[in-house]
Write a protein that holds these residues in place. Structure first.
Motif, PDB file in Angstrom:
ATOM      1  N   GLY A 293      -7.755   3.820 -34.509  1.00  0.00           N
ATOM      2  CA  GLY A 293      -6.704   4.131 -35.467  1.00  0.00           C
ATOM      3  C   GLY A 293      -7.192   5.148 -36.486  1.00  0.00           C
ATOM      4  O   GLY A 293      -8.398   5.366 -36.633  1.00  0.00           O
ATOM      5  N   ARG A 294      -6.260   5.778 -37.175  1.00  0.00           N
ATOM      6  CA  ARG A 294      -6.583   6.710 -38.257  1.00  0.00           C
ATOM      7  C   ARG A 294      -6.298   6.004 -39.577  1.00  0.00           C
ATOM      8  O   ARG A 294      -5.142   5.667 -39.877  1.00  0.00           O
ATOM      9  CB  ARG A 294      -5.752   7.994 -38.144  1.00  0.00           C
ATOM     10  CG  ARG A 294      -5.939   8.743 -36.839  1.00  0.00           C
ATOM     11  CD  ARG A 294      -5.191  10.083 -36.834  1.00  0.00           C
ATOM     12  NE  ARG A 294      -3.830   9.964 -37.331  1.00  0.00           N
ATOM     13  CZ  ARG A 294      -2.790   9.556 -36.605  1.00  0.00           C
ATOM     14  NH1 ARG A 294      -2.980   9.219 -35.325  1.00  0.00           N
ATOM     15  NH2 ARG A 294      -1.576   9.482 -37.137  1.00  0.00           N
ATOM     16  N   TRP A 295      -7.346   5.786 -40.338  1.00  0.00           N
ATOM     17  CA  TRP A 295      -7.251   5.002 -41.568  1.00  0.00           C
ATOM     18  C   TRP A 295      -7.442   5.917 -42.775  1.00  0.00           C
ATOM     19  O   TRP A 295      -8.348   6.754 -42.801  1.00  0.00           O
ATOM     20  CB  TRP A 295      -8.315   3.910 -41.580  1.00  0.00           C
ATOM     21  CG  TRP A 295      -8.345   3.066 -40.345  1.00  0.00           C
ATOM     22  CD1 TRP A 295      -9.023   3.312 -39.189  1.00  0.00           C
ATOM     23  CD2 TRP A 295      -7.656   1.828 -40.138  1.00  0.00           C
ATOM     24  NE1 TRP A 295      -8.808   2.320 -38.271  1.00  0.00           N
ATOM     25  CE2 TRP A 295      -7.974   1.390 -38.831  1.00  0.00           C
ATOM     26  CE3 TRP A 295      -6.818   1.057 -40.927  1.00  0.00           C
ATOM     27  CZ2 TRP A 295      -7.476   0.204 -38.298  1.00  0.00           C
ATOM     28  CZ3 TRP A 295      -6.320  -0.141 -40.404  1.00  0.00           C
ATOM     29  CH2 TRP A 295      -6.644  -0.542 -39.100  1.00  0.00           C
ATOM     30  N   ASP A 296      -6.605   5.731 -43.782  1.00  0.00           N
ATOM     31  CA  ASP A 296      -6.732   6.478 -45.038  1.00  0.00           C
ATOM     32  C   ASP A 296      -6.903   5.488 -46.183  1.00  0.00           C
ATOM     33  O   ASP A 296      -6.227   4.442 -46.219  1.00  0.00           O
ATOM     34  CB  ASP A 296      -5.486   7.326 -45.284  1.00  0.00           C
ATOM     35  CG  ASP A 296      -5.323   8.420 -44.242  1.00  0.00           C
ATOM     36  OD1 ASP A 296      -6.049   9.418 -44.325  1.00  0.00           O
ATOM     37  OD2 ASP A 296      -4.482   8.254 -43.335  1.00  0.00           O
ATOM     38  N   GLY A 297      -7.795   5.837 -47.108  1.00  0.00           N
ATOM     39  CA  GLY A 297      -8.013   4.967 -48.254  1.00  0.00           C
ATOM     40  C   GLY A 297      -9.163   5.461 -49.110  1.00  0.00           C
ATOM     41  O   GLY A 297      -9.562   6.633 -49.029  1.00  0.00           O
ATOM     42  N   VAL A 298      -9.699   4.568 -49.916  1.00  0.00           N
ATOM     43  CA  VAL A 298     -10.754   4.903 -50.869  1.00  0.00           C
ATOM     44  C   VAL A 298     -12.093   4.439 -50.310  1.00  0.00           C
ATOM     45  O   VAL A 298     -12.211   3.300 -49.833  1.00  0.00           O
ATOM     46  CB  VAL A 298     -10.494   4.230 -52.229  1.00  0.00           C
ATOM     47  CG1 VAL A 298     -11.541   4.679 -53.254  1.00  0.00           C
ATOM     48  CG2 VAL A 298      -9.088   4.540 -52.716  1.00  0.00           C
ATOM     49  N   ARG A 299     -13.090   5.323 -50.360  1.00  0.00           N
ATOM     50  CA  ARG A 299     -14.415   4.938 -49.899  1.00  0.00           C
ATOM     51  C   ARG A 299     -14.970   3.808 -50.764  1.00  0.00           C
ATOM     52  O   ARG A 299     -14.847   3.837 -51.995  1.00  0.00           O
ATOM     53  CB  ARG A 299     -15.365   6.130 -49.953  1.00  0.00           C
ATOM     54  CG  ARG A 299     -15.096   7.201 -48.906  1.00  0.00           C
ATOM     55  CD  ARG A 299     -16.006   8.390 -49.110  1.00  0.00           C
ATOM     56  NE  ARG A 299     -15.836   9.369 -48.040  1.00  0.00           N
ATOM     57  CZ  ARG A 299     -16.370  10.579 -48.045  1.00  0.00           C
ATOM     58  NH1 ARG A 299     -17.117  10.975 -49.083  1.00  0.00           N
ATOM     59  NH2 ARG A 299     -16.165  11.405 -47.040  1.00  0.00           N
ATOM     60  N   ILE A 300     -15.591   2.832 -50.112  1.00  0.00           N
ATOM     61  CA  ILE A 300     -16.187   1.722 -50.854  1.00  0.00           C
ATOM     62  C   ILE A 300     -17.277   2.226 -51.791  1.00  0.00           C
ATOM     63  O   ILE A 300     -17.394   1.758 -52.933  1.00  0.00           O
ATOM     64  CB  ILE A 300     -16.753   0.674 -49.873  1.00  0.00           C
ATOM     65  CG1 ILE A 300     -15.628   0.040 -49.048  1.00  0.00           C
ATOM     66  CG2 ILE A 300     -17.538  -0.404 -50.622  1.00  0.00           C
ATOM     67  CD1 ILE A 300     -14.605  -0.713 -49.852  1.00  0.00           C
ATOM     68  N   ARG A 301     -18.053   3.183 -51.347  1.00  0.00           N
ATOM     69  CA  ARG A 301     -19.131   3.679 -52.204  1.00  0.00           C
ATOM     70  C   ARG A 301     -18.575   4.385 -53.442  1.00  0.00           C
ATOM     71  O   ARG A 301     -19.197   4.367 -54.501  1.00  0.00           O
ATOM     72  CB  ARG A 301     -20.059   4.594 -51.418  1.00  0.00           C
ATOM     73  CG  ARG A 301     -19.496   5.935 -50.992  1.00  0.00           C
ATOM     74  CD  ARG A 301     -20.541   6.697 -50.204  1.00  0.00           C
ATOM     75  NE  ARG A 301     -20.153   8.094 -49.970  1.00  0.00           N
ATOM     76  CZ  ARG A 301     -20.917   8.943 -49.286  1.00  0.00           C
ATOM     77  NH1 ARG A 301     -22.080   8.534 -48.773  1.00  0.00           N
ATOM     78  NH2 ARG A 301     -20.523  10.189 -49.106  1.00  0.00           N
ATOM     79  N   ASP A 302     -17.377   4.981 -53.351  1.00  0.00           N
ATOM     80  CA  ASP A 302     -16.752   5.589 -54.526  1.00  0.00           C
ATOM     81  C   ASP A 302     -16.321   4.508 -55.519  1.00  0.00           C
ATOM     82  O   ASP A 302     -16.457   4.682 -56.740  1.00  0.00           O
ATOM     83  CB  ASP A 302     -15.546   6.425 -54.119  1.00  0.00           C
ATOM     84  CG  ASP A 302     -15.935   7.668 -53.309  1.00  0.00           C
ATOM     85  OD1 ASP A 302     -17.136   8.027 -53.330  1.00  0.00           O
ATOM     86  OD2 ASP A 302     -15.046   8.265 -52.673  1.00  0.00           O
ATOM     87  N   LEU A 303     -15.805   3.396 -55.008  1.00  0.00           N
ATOM     88  CA  LEU A 303     -15.421   2.289 -55.883  1.00  0.00           C
ATOM     89  C   LEU A 303     -16.647   1.693 -56.574  1.00  0.00           C
ATOM     90  O   LEU A 303     -16.589   1.318 -57.754  1.00  0.00           O
ATOM     91  CB  LEU A 303     -14.690   1.208 -55.088  1.00  0.00           C
ATOM     92  CG  LEU A 303     -13.282   1.575 -54.594  1.00  0.00           C
ATOM     93  CD1 LEU A 303     -12.786   0.540 -53.598  1.00  0.00           C
ATOM     94  CD2 LEU A 303     -12.315   1.682 -55.765  1.00  0.00           C
ATOM     95  N   LEU A 304     -17.775   1.618 -55.836  1.00  0.00           N
ATOM     96  CA  LEU A 304     -18.998   1.089 -56.432  1.00  0.00           C
ATOM     97  C   LEU A 304     -19.486   1.993 -57.558  1.00  0.00           C
ATOM     98  O   LEU A 304     -19.924   1.515 -58.617  1.00  0.00           O
ATOM     99  CB  LEU A 304     -20.077   0.935 -55.354  1.00  0.00           C
ATOM    100  CG  LEU A 304     -19.815  -0.150 -54.297  1.00  0.00           C
ATOM    101  CD1 LEU A 304     -20.885  -0.124 -53.217  1.00  0.00           C
ATOM    102  CD2 LEU A 304     -19.754  -1.529 -54.945  1.00  0.00           C
ATOM    103  N   GLU A 305     -19.423   3.275 -57.327  1.00  0.00           N
ATOM    104  CA  GLU A 305     -19.850   4.211 -58.366  1.00  0.00           C
ATOM    105  C   GLU A 305     -18.937   4.136 -59.589  1.00  0.00           C
ATOM    106  O   GLU A 305     -19.395   4.239 -60.735  1.00  0.00           O
ATOM    107  CB  GLU A 305     -19.885   5.628 -57.804  1.00  0.00           C
ATOM    108  CG  GLU A 305     -21.012   5.841 -56.789  1.00  0.00           C
ATOM    109  CD  GLU A 305     -20.968   7.206 -56.131  1.00  0.00           C
ATOM    110  OE1 GLU A 305     -20.054   7.990 -56.480  1.00  0.00           O
ATOM    111  OE2 GLU A 305     -21.821   7.481 -55.277  1.00  0.00           O
ATOM    112  N   LEU A 306     -17.637   3.920 -59.388  1.00  0.00           N
ATOM    113  CA  LEU A 306     -16.704   3.804 -60.504  1.00  0.00           C
ATOM    114  C   LEU A 306     -17.013   2.601 -61.381  1.00  0.00           C
ATOM    115  O   LEU A 306     -16.785   2.636 -62.597  1.00  0.00           O
ATOM    116  CB  LEU A 306     -15.264   3.696 -59.984  1.00  0.00           C
ATOM    117  CG  LEU A 306     -14.576   4.996 -59.551  1.00  0.00           C
ATOM    118  CD1 LEU A 306     -13.215   4.686 -58.949  1.00  0.00           C
ATOM    119  CD2 LEU A 306     -14.433   5.941 -60.738  1.00  0.00           C
ATOM    120  N   CYS A 307     -17.534   1.524 -60.740  1.00  0.00           N
ATOM    121  CA  CYS A 307     -17.840   0.326 -61.530  1.00  0.00           C
ATOM    122  C   CYS A 307     -19.287   0.312 -62.005  1.00  0.00           C
ATOM    123  O   CYS A 307     -19.756  -0.693 -62.550  1.00  0.00           O
ATOM    124  CB  CYS A 307     -17.515  -0.941 -60.750  1.00  0.00           C
ATOM    125  SG  CYS A 307     -18.734  -1.401 -59.512  1.00  0.00           S
TER     126      CYS A 307
END
Length: 383
Positions: A293-307
């Motif tokens: 499938g083709r999945w679109d969303g936010v990278r987990i590593r980007d969320l980690l860096e944000l927090c």
């Protein structure tokens, strides 16, 4: 009236019961058992990873291949096991040497190993097949029982090979004389070569008509596959529906949180406004089916860096699912840091269907489908 004498091993003179035939089919069966065992270990360790094992996030489709091979080899093993049992069943009528001796002890050990081996293999293949149908009519946990039976099979197989090693070595290669075709045929008219072709053909047919659930090119002939991988919401099957998981939808005030050095709380609209990435990854389930499938969303590593956490942090993923074995999962650091690992919000160009995990789910490379957690509402950074 005199009763007929009970059958003995000599009552079955067919050339198809020759040790050479049993050895040849045994080689094929052993190959399937080894493939099934090793790929099964990989699947088990994906879900219950020991501290000493590092599972890489790439190749991205590795689990898709190994689990497809696991189910395929287990399926193909069924006709091979039946053929192997048919070639050796006259041995059940052989009388052990008497008086007791070393040979008698070896015969007893051999028969006990066969009893354990056949019983464990029959149960293993049966519950494995039933698992592909997602039907669990037993009270015991499937994965742990399947894993324990695998080790019992390997142990019994090693004992059996050790006891029968002289006979196996003597019949490993075809002797120059007599040739298979010079021996008397079975009552059915089959020669040894004919039997080999029949068994190989049956195993191949079973494989081709079932492997289509993980190899789309053969999907049209996968009449024995319990799942067609391209049938379901948004072109992917669903194992566990939202209704079965107790998820009926999300409230207007739904928030996604990340618990770390700095806590984040984001609405769905705010998640959609973050930088989006795309990953082309398969859902590969333990039942053997897989579909890309083709999945679109936010990278987990980007969320980690944000927090304020390291991109190489270990992460616990928490679902809105009510109970169940997989309501939470963990992303080891190599998966959390991988650029393909997403908090997916869209699938194949449209918003996630509720059964596919709306509003957000995890998608990561080289992971079993049960660990691609759906209905995610919280990530927790594990110190």
């Amino acid at each position: 009236m005199k009763l007929p004498a009970p059958p003995s091993e000599k009552s079955f003179p067919s050339a198809l019961h020759h040790p050479r035939v049993a050895t040849a089919i045994g080689r094929w069966l052993a190959a399937m058992v080894v493939i099934c065992f090793l790929t099964g270990l990989f699947s088990h360790f994906q879900q219950d990873t020991p501290s000493w094992l590092h599972i890489p996030s790439h190749p991205a489709s590795l689990y898709r291949v190994t689990q497809g091979l696991h189910v395929l080899s287990g399926t193909v093993a069924v006709p091979l096991l039946l053929a192997k049992l048919w070639t050796v069943y006259p041995k059940l009528f052989a009388k052990p040497p008497w008086p007791p001796s070393r040979e008698a002890l070896a015969t007893i050990v051999e028969r006990l190993s066969i009893l354990v081996l056949v019983s464990a293999m029959a149960l293993e293949l049966f519950i494995g097949f039933i698992n592909t149908l997602q039907w669990y009519p037993w009270p015991f946990p499937f994965r742990q029982t399947h894993y324990a039976l695998a080790w019992i099979i390997v142990g019994a197989l090693l004992v059996h090979i050790a006891v029968k090693l002289p006979l196996i070595r003597a019949n490993w290669r075809r002797p120059p004389e007599p040739t298979p075709e010079s021996l008397p045929p079975a009552i059915t008219g089959l020669t040894r070569r004919g039997l080999f072709r029949t068994v190989a053909g049956a195993a191949t047919l079973v494989g081709i008509t079932s492997v289509g659930q993980s190899a789309p090119i053969l999907g049209s002939v996968a009449v024995l596959a319990p799942r067609k991988p391209n049938i379901g919401p948004q072109g992917l099957p669903v194992n566990r529906t939202a209704d079965a998981a107790g998820v009926t939808g999300i409230d207007a005030d739904w928030r996604f949180t990340v618990v770390g050095p700095k806590q984040l709380s984001l609405s769905l609209a705010e998640l959609q406004q973050l930088p989006q990435s795309r990953s082309a990854l398969p859902i590969a389930c333990v039942e053997g089916w897989s579909q890309g499938g083709r999945w679109d969303g936010v990278r987990i590593r980007d969320l980690l860096e944000l927090c304020g956490a390291s991109a190489h942090s270990r992460v616990r993923v928490v679902s809105m699912e009510k109970g169940g074995f997989y309501a939470t999962s963990e992303l080891p650091e190599q998966f959390a840091a991988d650029p393909l690992t997403l908090l997916a919000l869209r699938l194949n160009g449209s918003e996630l269907a509720l059964d596919h995990g709306f509003p957000a789910r995890i998608i990561a490379p080289n992971r079993p489908g049960v660990l691609q957690t759906k209905w995610v509402h919280r990530l927790e950074v594990i110190a």
